[in-house]
Scaffold this motif. Structure first.
Motif, mmCIF file in Angstrom:
data_model
loop_
_atom_site.group_PDB
_atom_site.id
_atom_site.type_symbol
_atom_site.label_atom_id
_atom_site.label_comp_id
_atom_site.label_asym_id
_atom_site.label_seq_id
_atom_site.Cartn_x
_atom_site.Cartn_y
_atom_site.Cartn_z
ATOM 1 N N THR A 188 -26.321 -17.227 -20.758
ATOM 2 C CA THR A 188 -27.098 -17.595 -21.889
ATOM 3 C C THR A 188 -26.442 -16.575 -22.799
ATOM 4 O O THR A 188 -25.908 -15.540 -22.575
ATOM 5 C CB THR A 188 -28.628 -17.202 -21.754
ATOM 6 N N ALA A 218 -22.910 -22.895 -20.488
ATOM 7 C CA ALA A 218 -23.657 -22.680 -21.791
ATOM 8 C C ALA A 218 -22.844 -22.715 -23.200
ATOM 9 O O ALA A 218 -21.709 -22.243 -22.697
ATOM 10 C CB ALA A 218 -24.107 -20.890 -21.471
ATOM 11 N N ILE A 228 -32.118 -18.507 -19.556
ATOM 12 C CA ILE A 228 -32.180 -19.047 -21.084
ATOM 13 C C ILE A 228 -32.494 -17.785 -21.970
ATOM 14 O O ILE A 228 -33.261 -16.889 -21.492
ATOM 15 C CB ILE A 228 -33.130 -20.209 -21.236
ATOM 16 N N THR A 229 -32.404 -18.052 -23.145
ATOM 17 C CA THR A 229 -32.747 -17.215 -24.376
ATOM 18 C C THR A 229 -33.962 -18.005 -25.028
ATOM 19 O O THR A 229 -33.561 -18.900 -25.787
ATOM 20 C CB THR A 229 -31.862 -16.819 -25.096
#
Length: 196
Positions: free
Chosen positions: A83, A35, A148-149
């Motif tokens: 993330t 990330a 994920i964000t």
């Protein structure tokens, strides 16, 4: 002897790639997921010399340095997805492996102090919250984790439950350490990807 070597390939457009880039810190470890945040890459090594988990960072994706050793809660961990929240908080969804349960980790910069919690889940609807470890198939495991964000700040995760070739997708509430399953997909990869 060298049993494994973590390497990276890099691309700015997803079409042309450079590499492999092999850094000495990647000898005898297995890095899972990468990330990027503010131009810095982070990855977690497990297995081999990093059996207790090591968080690495790189400013160029080629040379990796240690941020935190003995990262995994109780020394138990496996594949780990990362993330970043919009405030820079780093979140980890951890496939815990033998002797442990699926865990969720959070840390603020510089990511050397971690809060780990076992996850609860709304797996079969909003009326039944239960520890994830009590759900058949994820008693200890959530294989191939991904996280994920979203642009609105919500966290979406995915992973495979033991005994199924099924990608399960879920929302994760980082404050409550609870996931809410959205859907299980029978067809497809047991190592799911996520894109907004």
């Amino acid at each position: 002897p060298i049993e494994r070597q973590s390497v990276t390939w890099l691309s700015t457009d997803g079409l042309e790639w450079s590499g492999p880039h092999a850094c000495p810190s990647g000898i005898n470890t297995w890095r899972w997921d990468v990330a990027w945040h503010d131009g810095v890459a982070y990855s977690i090594g497990y297995s081999g010399k990093d059996a207790d988990g090591t968080l690495y960072r790189s400013e160029d994706g080629q040379t990796w340095t240690t941020v935190k050793q003995n990262l995994f809660p109780g020394g138990h961990g496996n594949e780990a997805a990362l993330t970043f929240g919009h405030d820079g908080t780093l979140y980890i969804l951890l496939r815990a492996g033998l002797g442990a349960h699926v865990s969720f980790g959070t840390a603020a910069p510089p990511y050397d102090e971690w809060d780990w919690r076992e996850l609860d889940a709304y797996w079969d609807g909003p009326e039944h919250r239960q520890p994830a470890r009590t759900i058949e198939g994820i008693e200890r495991d959530l294989g191939g984790p991904n996280i994920i964000t979203l642009s609105d700040g919500r966290l979406v995760g995915a992973g495979r439950v033991r005994g199924e070739v099924r990608a399960n997708y879920f929302l994760i509430d980082p404050e409550e350490a609870v996931l809410t399953r959205l859907v299980g997909v029978l067809d497809g990869s047991s190592y799911p990807g996520i894109a907004e």
